[in-house]
Design an enzyme around this catalytic site. Structure first.
Site, mmCIF file in Angstrom:
data_model
loop_
_atom_site.group_PDB
_atom_site.id
_atom_site.type_symbol
_atom_site.label_atom_id
_atom_site.label_comp_id
_atom_site.label_asym_id
_atom_site.label_seq_id
_atom_site.Cartn_x
_atom_site.Cartn_y
_atom_site.Cartn_z
ATOM 1 N N GLU A 149 0.837 -1.197 0.000
ATOM 2 C CA GLU A 149 0.000 0.000 0.000
ATOM 3 C C GLU A 149 0.875 1.250 0.000
ATOM 4 O O GLU A 149 1.790 1.365 0.795
ATOM 5 C CB GLU A 149 -0.901 -0.019 1.244
ATOM 6 N N PHE A 150 0.551 2.182 -0.901
ATOM 7 C CA PHE A 150 1.376 3.392 -1.045
ATOM 8 C C PHE A 150 0.685 4.644 -0.514
ATOM 9 O O PHE A 150 1.165 5.741 -0.732
ATOM 10 C CB PHE A 150 1.755 3.594 -2.512
ATOM 11 N N LYS A 205 7.714 -1.517 -2.460
ATOM 12 C CA LYS A 205 7.245 -0.638 -1.386
ATOM 13 C C LYS A 205 8.424 -0.074 -0.586
ATOM 14 O O LYS A 205 8.502 1.124 -0.309
ATOM 15 C CB LYS A 205 6.300 -1.426 -0.479
ATOM 16 N N ASN A 209 9.663 3.964 -0.367
ATOM 17 C CA ASN A 209 9.799 4.711 0.891
ATOM 18 C C ASN A 209 11.248 5.101 1.152
ATOM 19 O O ASN A 209 11.529 6.203 1.644
ATOM 20 C CB ASN A 209 9.262 3.879 2.068
ATOM 21 N N GLY A 258 9.438 11.307 10.248
ATOM 22 C CA GLY A 258 8.960 10.440 11.332
ATOM 23 C C GLY A 258 7.850 9.561 10.802
ATOM 24 O O GLY A 258 7.827 9.238 9.615
ATOM 25 N N CYS A 261 6.118 4.705 9.046
ATOM 26 C CA CYS A 261 6.632 3.977 7.878
ATOM 27 C C CYS A 261 8.107 4.236 7.570
ATOM 28 O O CYS A 261 8.904 3.311 7.604
ATOM 29 C CB CYS A 261 5.775 4.298 6.666
ATOM 30 N N LYS A 264 10.818 2.875 10.115
ATOM 31 C CA LYS A 264 10.882 1.416 10.239
ATOM 32 C C LYS A 264 11.217 0.757 8.897
ATOM 33 O O LYS A 264 11.946 -0.244 8.865
ATOM 34 C CB LYS A 264 9.564 0.871 10.829
ATOM 35 N N LYS A 322 3.317 14.663 10.880
ATOM 36 C CA LYS A 322 3.090 15.567 9.743
ATOM 37 C C LYS A 322 1.676 16.117 9.853
ATOM 38 O O LYS A 322 0.887 15.619 10.660
ATOM 39 C CB LYS A 322 3.322 14.851 8.414
#
Ligand code: NAD
Length: 433
Positions: A149-150, A205, A209, A258, A261, A264, A322
């Site tokens: 999932e994006f 994915k 990221n 932060g 996603c 990690k 955010k």
């Protein structure tokens, strides 16, 4: 189609609501009883623009329901999504315990052919582990699909309804067809549905990221160098971004990335690469730069007050990692506020949505203001940590009257330095003179 979604968090709830919106019958499952009780009362446990309305509408139409027990939803569904968390394990790897537990439970409940879709972000090769976990529990046929999932928090519903692309990792034509059908309504504007093998889908994915995190850390370093030469990172950014090969997204310097996603996922890719004897040096540096960047505002504050912060009142605007989310996982606000408390400051905070999350973290160690201006009463300095829109054009005259000292440290470069100084503020931002 009849769909079950196991794990009803930021991703699971959005996925469930959006598939219901296109006419599917969706049951969202979560083992968190409190969350399911809230959802069944029509309350939304997270803040995400547009989500409440979507959930309300589809609940009313009875296309979207919520339950704690996975058994009936699995038996009644053609497609089962796994959307549980994959937090960082002790060694930096993605902890797959929730994914594999969900896979086992799905296997136990199966009563015929199912497409089991891994939507959680998982390392390359995880589809094999999911397949084995299900196979151990059932003799029914099934396919495992990897469908990363994006979506972005803060624009999750919009991103899901209008994706840039849909990535489907499948090892057989039947499940690839089911998935393509399911996503067709979201790709009418031409977004590609990319069918590939599972490992490539899983890696896509992480690579996406990691690239975004790299751009942020890169630009933060450019900003730090700008500060040492009196250059203006805004000008540099515009010059760089106008190169069509580079583009403008994710080039804003700040207090570091932060969220649940980027931190990690960067750690996880470094770890699973090293498990195969490959050292991902660029991403090691990206992470290191980010950890340091979170402390840049504190260093500026130390320099301004000559380390005499004890007893000072410091206001903080923005706590969520955010804007447009209440999520504080790995938010830069946390180490910043902890640093202020450690230095003996009195801290007054405000965030339009993340107050409840912040209360869990800081308890009574900080003062939670009701409004942005309330944080400023007798403040010796203001730190802007999250760039919520409502902070962008405040009443500077009112601010100056409220504050004990007119000092602003802007961690998101949301103000014009000349303008804010003309109101009599001492102003410092990231990478700008
Ligand atoms: N948050 C994002 O913006 C985002 C974006 C893309 C991908 N992802 C990925 O999606 C996955 C989920 O992320 P999230 O932010 O939604 O997590 P989350 O923590 O908000 O939600 C996970 C949910 O799963 C539930 N759960 C865990 N084990 C379960 C089980 N066995 N049965 C039923 N429910 C169970 C938890 O109670 C929780 O409510 C992660 O792998 C994440 O990396 C997240």
């Amino acid at each position: 189609m009849r769909i079950a979604v196991v794990g009803t968090g930021y991703v699971g709830l959005v996925v469930g609501a959006c598939f219901a919106e296109t006419g599917n019958e969706v049951v969202c499952v979560d083992r968190d009883a409190k969350k399911i009780r809230m959802l069944n009362r029509g309350q939304i446990p997270i803040y995400e623009p547009g989500l409440e309305e979507l959930v309300r509408r589809n609940r009313a139409e009875k296309r979207l329901t919520f339950t704690r027990d996975l058994r009936d939803p699995v038996r009644g569904s053609d497609v089962i999504f796994i959307a549980v968390g994959t937090p960082t394990g002790e060694d930096g790897s993605a902890d797959l315990q929730h994914v594999l537990a969900a896979a086992r439970e799905i296997g136990q409940a199966m009563n015929g052919y199912k497409v089991v879709v891994d939507k959680s972000t998982v390392p390359a090769g995880t589809s094999e582990l999911v397949r084995a976990a299900i196979r151990n529990e059932t003799s029914h046929p099934f396919s495992v699909v990897s469908n990363p999932e994006f979506l972005k928090q803060g624009a999750a519903v919009e991103d899901f309804l209008k994706p840039d692309r849909v990535v489907i990792g499948a090892s057989d034509a039947r499940s690839a067809e089911v998935m393509t059908e399911l996503y067709r309504p979201f790709t009418r504007t031409g977004a590609p549905i990319m069918v590939m093998d599972c490992a490539s889908a899983e890696l896509s994915k992480y690579a996406a990221n990691a690239m975004l995190a790299t751009r942020i850390s890169f630009m933060n370093e450019v900003a730090n160098v700008c500060e040492r030469f009196g250059a203006d990172v805004d000008k540099v950014r515009q010059a760089v971004a106008s190169d069509r090969r580079i583009g403008s997204a994710f080039l804003f310097p700040g207090v570091g990335y932060g969220g649940s996603c980027f931190p990690k996922d960067v750690k996880a890719i470094v770890k699973f690469a090293s498990d195969r004897k490959y050292r991902f040096r660029v991403l090691e540096a990206v992470e290191d730069v980010n950890e340091r960047q979170k402390l840049v505002l504190l260093a500026k504050l130390d320099a301004h007050f000559r380390k005499a912060i004890k007893g000072k009142t410091i206001a903080v605007w923005g706590l969520a990692f955010k804007p447009r989310t209440d999520d504080m996982r790995e938010a830069p606000a946390i180490p910043i506020i902890e640093g202020l408390l450690k230095r003996g400051a009195r801290v007054r905070v405000f965030d339009p949505e993340a107050r409840a999350m912040a209360q869990r973290i800081f308890k009574s160690r900080v003062h939670y203001a009701r409004h942005a201006y309330d944080t400023l009463k007798d403040a010796d300095a203001l730190l802007v940590v999250t760039e919520w829109n409502e902070f962008r054009e405040p009443d500077f005259v009112k601010m100056k009257k409220l504050m004990k000292q007119p000092v602003i440290f802007d961690g998101r470069n949301i103000y014009n330095p000349q303008q804010i100084r003309s109101f009599g503020f001492t102003y410092s931002s990231i990478g700008r003179p």
